[in-house]
Design a protein around this motif. Structure first.
Motif, short mmCIF file in Angstrom:
data_model
loop_
_atom_site.label_atom_id
_atom_site.label_comp_id
_atom_site.label_asym_id
_atom_site.label_seq_id
_atom_site.Cartn_x
_atom_site.Cartn_y
_atom_site.Cartn_z
N PHE A 874 39.73 34.41 40.39
CA PHE A 874 39.24 35.51 39.54
C PHE A 874 37.97 36.15 40.10
CE2 PHE A 874 41.68 32.96 36.50
CZ PHE A 874 42.49 33.93 35.96
N LEU A 875 37.49 35.65 41.23
CA LEU A 875 36.22 36.11 41.78
C LEU A 875 36.33 37.57 42.23
CD1 LEU A 875 33.41 34.90 42.31
CD2 LEU A 875 34.14 34.50 44.66
N GLU A 876 35.48 38.43 41.65
CA GLU A 876 35.50 39.85 41.98
C GLU A 876 34.22 40.30 42.68
OE1 GLU A 876 37.79 42.10 41.72
OE2 GLU A 876 39.32 40.86 40.76
N VAL A 877 33.13 39.57 42.48
CA VAL A 877 31.85 39.92 43.09
C VAL A 877 31.33 38.69 43.82
CG1 VAL A 877 29.48 40.64 42.67
CG2 VAL A 877 31.33 41.60 41.30
N LEU A 878 31.04 38.83 45.13
CA LEU A 878 30.49 37.74 45.94
C LEU A 878 29.35 38.29 46.79
CD1 LEU A 878 30.62 34.82 47.01
CD2 LEU A 878 32.17 35.67 48.79
#
Length: 976
Positions: A874-878
């Motif tokens: 679900f990671l959208e911002v890194l």
């Protein structure tokens, strides 16, 4: 000697066991004497034994798990101890009889002795064999009966009508009796009885002589036979609030029909059958909350006796025919929440209708002048349509009986205030919100009984003078939210409870509010001066003075109100962060997060565009000066001169408190946090961001059982967090923001371990706790968050079911990121950027399966990026930029979507999306780590000593070697 000791031990053990058995026996006797089985009433014993004699047991005819419960019945024992029998402890009266699945065979005769057990509340005879006998008619004698179950018992014949006389009956199960008929002579009244297992087609057996059918709230499901509505003597039908489906008959309706209610079901069909509108005896027609479609007929000759006509919440289309307002007996009309388009036709002969609700349609055009001839009208709701034109005060004044008026959410362009005396003496509620009104309607001055007035979301300008509120002495609720009012001569109303003046242009000092106020909302204006005297507002529930220009201190008496007050909002809550916006993918990813969490996203302005506009004279709140923060690169937001409340925070919750929301952010408050906060046991939301508070981390707040949001951002909190807390710390916490403070020390492993029972670990299955909904309908609790230089506005009342966030950025935390952080499985947003974290990333971070935003930038982290992080689907911002990572960037899932900005400043990284390929072993070796020291660090000094020692050592070694090899001494060294 040893044998003697062994025998003594055995004797001691036997004595202890004997003693314990005696104590247990005594306790059992004592317990039985304190709670003896009550003696059964003789008449109940006799009735049960007589019933047993009339029945027999058949072991072969039933399911294997059934067993004969009546075998334990013996007249020599107390019937309260018999299996299946439950007695009232105080009186010994039999109140429940459960003989389900007891292998009973026999007939239920009309004189069965069960009807003599007058205290019976529950009777279950299901799954037996009563040999096709009928239900005895004497069950109406069981006046206390609440639950009756005769399902699957081979009953036949007619259901006796006297069962409907059991007024306390709430569950009635007759399912699984195929030969049973609902064969009432005239009345079948079983409303509010659970009949979820009854097949609606079984009602086809009803006799043609039926007059009254009442099955409301019975949990009936499935297709209901429309033939029932054609029974020749039927007068009354109530099938409301079930889950029935079916169609209305096209013809042959029962002509005597007077009352017909199918509301709250799923009846469907095309155009309403015209024959239904020819029922001359019908007085009440309720078809609301179904799936009925099509237009209303344009002409109707019947329905001359119709008094109530409700068709709201359907799929009706077309216009609003005039015959609705000419039926001679019609008083109540409800057609709201359909798809009617109008217009409202001219009315030739207005009737005596009193109550009209056409809200939530798409009716267009103007209100016809003939509509104001409905002189008996007391309630008129035309809200949420597309009506236009002007509201003429002289026409509106003809509705002399009007009590409630709702014309909100239309396109009315204004009110023509003709100088005519208003006759609206009975008017108590008026809602003209969300139109285009530019002045106060004059007819309101004469509404001496007015108690509720909503003029919000209009364009009303100017001031509220004394004469504007002359007729508002009885006013309780006033909503002027979102207009263009500029000044207040006085606050209107003497007995007012709710006053909403938010989002206007009000200037100057705030007049003293009336002491009766319970909800006082005046945020987002330009009011100045100190907070006015409010110590006499002892009934206050909500206070919102935010987004103004108030100064001074917070009145100490406000803390005393926390016993009854639920929301205090004194925040400025208007700031932007001076950093360039990362557009493109970041906008999209945050939009996805916003959609998931129910939040709004706002972009802060780009610095370059700010500077350009400032040079042109435009002011965005970021002055391009060395002291303003933009040119100098200071990360703290620029303070606008809005609320600047100063001093210390007064003690809140000194006594028992009902405070749920406290927002004091964006002021210049200082000092320590009041320890009285620990008494705010129902506090959900605490925002103290952007002040100058100076204190250690308030770990004592961790005992608050329902605290969901704690924001301490941009203060001067200091110290370490690696101190143990209670095992039940912050059990409801979902948002924790400690960013931009002065916290130091190793990253708090113990701190995160204390969250093991919190909602950060287990996703919340609870609905967000709602504040009492007695305030203004559009009043919401918001918190603003900043992620990746995007500003997010979170609606606390809607979004806190699943939204979770931890922000520890811009502090001085050091050390390794603890493995325990991976236990926060429900965390959505994690920001640890701009600290001094080092070492490698723990692979346990991959356990935060719900994570959508991860920012670890500007630390001293190194090593390889764990490939386990690709499990964060679900990671959208890194953001891992400005660290010391090396080696290949993991590939797969979300990692295939991140751009180069996520890895900037890590010189040893290679692979997609970077241009540097991962080929040779040399590229996979770690680069020389970047060393960034503080100005006062001792590291440079240590390195100077090392280099000095190294140089001296080289010189001394070379000199010694020359002497040794030229002189040949010492001999032991030469021999080496």
């Amino acid at each position: 000697m040893g044998k003697f000791i062994w025998l003594c031990q055995i004797r001691s053990l036997l004595f202890v066991l004997f003693f314990l058995s005696v104590v247990d026996c005594c306790l059992s006797l004592s317990s039985s004497s304190l709670n003896p089985t009550p003696p059964c009433l003789p008449e109940d014993t006799s009735a049960l034994l007589q019933f047993k004699k009339t029945m027999s047991i058949d072991d072969s005819a039933f399911y294997s798990y059934c067993y004969p419960k009546t075998n334990s019945w013996n007249e020599s024992t107390n019937c309260c101890s018999w299996e299946g029998v439950t007695c009232e402890k105080a009186t010994g009266q039999v109140i429940s009889l459960d003989l389900s699945c007891s292998k009973i065979v026999g007939s239920l005769s009309s004189n069965t002795t069960l009807v003599h057990i007058r205290g019976l509340k529950r009777l279950d005879l299901s799954l037996n064999n009563f040999s096709a006998s009928s239900i005895p008619s004497g069950f109406n004698q069981l006046v206390s009966l609440t639950h009756l179950n005769l399902s699957g018992s081979s009953l036949s014949g007619s259901v006796p009508s006297d069962i409907s006389l059991l007024s306390k009956l709430i569950s009635h199960d007759l399912s699984g009796n195929d030969q049973l008929k609902f064969d009432s002579h005239e009345n079948l009244l079983l409303g509010w009885v659970n009949m979820s297992d009854v097949v609606p087609t079984s009602f086809m057996n009803l006799r043609s002589s039926l007059k009254r059918l009442s099955l409301e709230f019975c949990d009936l499901q499935g297709d209901f036979p429309s033939e029932i509505f054609q029974l020749g003597y039927l007068e009354y039908v109530d099938l409301s609030w079930n889950s029935l489906t079916g169609f209305l008959p096209k013809s042959n309706w029962s002509s005597p029909l007077k009352f017909f209610d199918l509301s709250g079901n799923h009846f469907r069909g095309g155009q309403l059958p015209p024959s239904m509108f020819n029922l001359t005896q019908l007085t009440s027609l309720h078809l609301s909350s179904n799936r009925l479609e099509g237009p209303l007929p344009s002409h109707v000759t019947g329905l001359q006796n119709l008094n109530e006509f409700f068709l709201y919440d359907n799929l009706l289309t077309g216009g609003v025919p005039s015959w609705l307002f000419t039926l001679p007996s019609l008083e109540y009309l409800g057609l709201s929440n359909n798809s009617l388009t109008g217009p409202i036709n001219q009315i030739q002969k207005p009737n005596s209708i009193q109550w009209v609700d056409l809200a939530d349609n798409d009716i267009h055009g103007e209100i016809p002048s003939s509509f104001f001839g409905l002189s008996k009208l007391t309630h008129l709701d035309l809200s949420s349509n597309n009506l236009s034109g002007v509201i003429r005060s002289d026409m509106l004044s003809k509705l002399e009986s009007l009590e409630t008026l709702d014309l909100s959410t239309n396109n009315f362009s204004g009110v023509i205030n003709l100088d005519v005396p208003s006759k609206l003496k009975n008017l108590t509620e008026v809602n003209l919100s969300n139109n285009k009104l530019r002045q106060f309607p004059s007819f309101l001055r004469y509404a001496k009984s007015l108690r509720s007035l909503d003029l919000s979301k209009n364009k009303i300008q100017g001031s509220i003078f004394n004469w504007e509120s002359e007729g508002w002495e009885q006013l309780i609720d006033l909503n002027l939210y979102n207009n263009s009012l500029t000044s207040l001569e006085q606050l209107p109303g003497k007995n007012i409870l709710t006053l909403d003046l938010r989002s206007n242009l009000l200037q100057g000092p705030l007049p003293a509010p009336p002491p009766s106020l319970q909800k006082f909302l005046i945020s987002d204006n330009k009011l100045t001066g100190e907070i006015p005297p409010i110590c006499n507002l002892t009934s206050l529930d909500i206070l919102d003075l935010s987004k103004n220009y108030f100064g001074g201190i917070i009145p100490s008496c406000l803390g005393n109100f926390s016993r009854g007050i639920s929301i205090i909002n004194l925040q400025k809550n208007f700031y932007l962060f001076p950093a360039a916006v990362e557009r493109g993918r970041t906008e999209r990813s945050l939009s996805i997060l916003a959609l998931f969490a129910g939040i709004s996203v706002f972009l802060t302005p780009d610095l370059d565009s700010i500077r350009k506009k400032e040079k042109k004279g435009a002011f965005f709140g970021f002055p391009a000066t060395a002291n303003g923060g933009v040119v100098a690169g200071v990360r703290r937001p620029v303070r606008w001169s809005m609320n600047n409340l100063s001093g210390k925070i007064p003690d809140f919750c000194v006594e028992l408190s009902s405070l749920t929301t406290l927002a004091l952010n964006d002021n210049i408050l200082e000092g320590l946090l009041p320890r009285s906060f620990v008494n705010c046991t129902v506090l959900r939301f605490l925002n103290l961001a952007n002040n100058t508070l100076y204190d250690l981390f308030p770990r004592w707040l961790s005992v608050l059982p329902v605290l969901q949001v704690l924001i301490l951002r941009s203060n001067r909190f200091y110290g370490r967090l690696d101190h143990p807390m209670a095992t039940s710390s912050f059990i409801s916490l979902q948002i924790l923001d400690l960013s931009k403070n002065e916290f130091t020390g190793p990253f708090p492993k113990i701190f995160f371990q204390s969250f093991r029972r919190s909602k950060l670990v287990a996703a919340s299955r609870l609905q967000p706790q709602q504040v009492s909904n007695c305030g203004p309908e559009n009043y919401k609790n918001y918190v603003k968050l900043t992620m990746k230089r995007l500003e997010l506005e979170l609606d606390l009342d809607k979004s806190l079911t699943n939204f979770t966030l931890i922000d520890f950025s811009n502090n001085r935390f050091s050390g390794r990121i603890p493995e325990a952080l991976g236990e926060l499985h429900a965390l959505l947003v994690l920001n640890l950027s701009h600290n001094r974290l080092n070492d490698t990333l723990p692979p346990s971070l991959a356990n935060m399966a719900a994570l959508e935003s991860l920012d670890l930038s500007s630390n001293k982290l190194g090593g390889r990026i764990p490939s386990e992080l690709t499990k964060l689907t679900f990671l959208e911002v890194l953001n891992l930029s400005q660290n010391n990572f090396f080696g290949p960037i993991p590939v797969g899932h979300q990692f295939n979507t991140f751009d180069i900005d996520s890895y900037a400043g890590n010189l040893g990284l290679c692979g997609f999306p970077l241009s540097k390929k991962c080929g040779s072993e040399e590229e996979r070796k770690p680069p020389t780590p970047k060393l960034v020291e503080d100005e006062d660090s001792a590291i440079p000094f240590i390195w100077e000593l090392v280099m000095m020692g190294y140089g001296c050592g080289v010189v001394l070694g070379l000199s010694t070697g020359y002497i040794v090899f030229t002189t040949g001494r010492p001999w032991w060294l030469v021999r080496m």
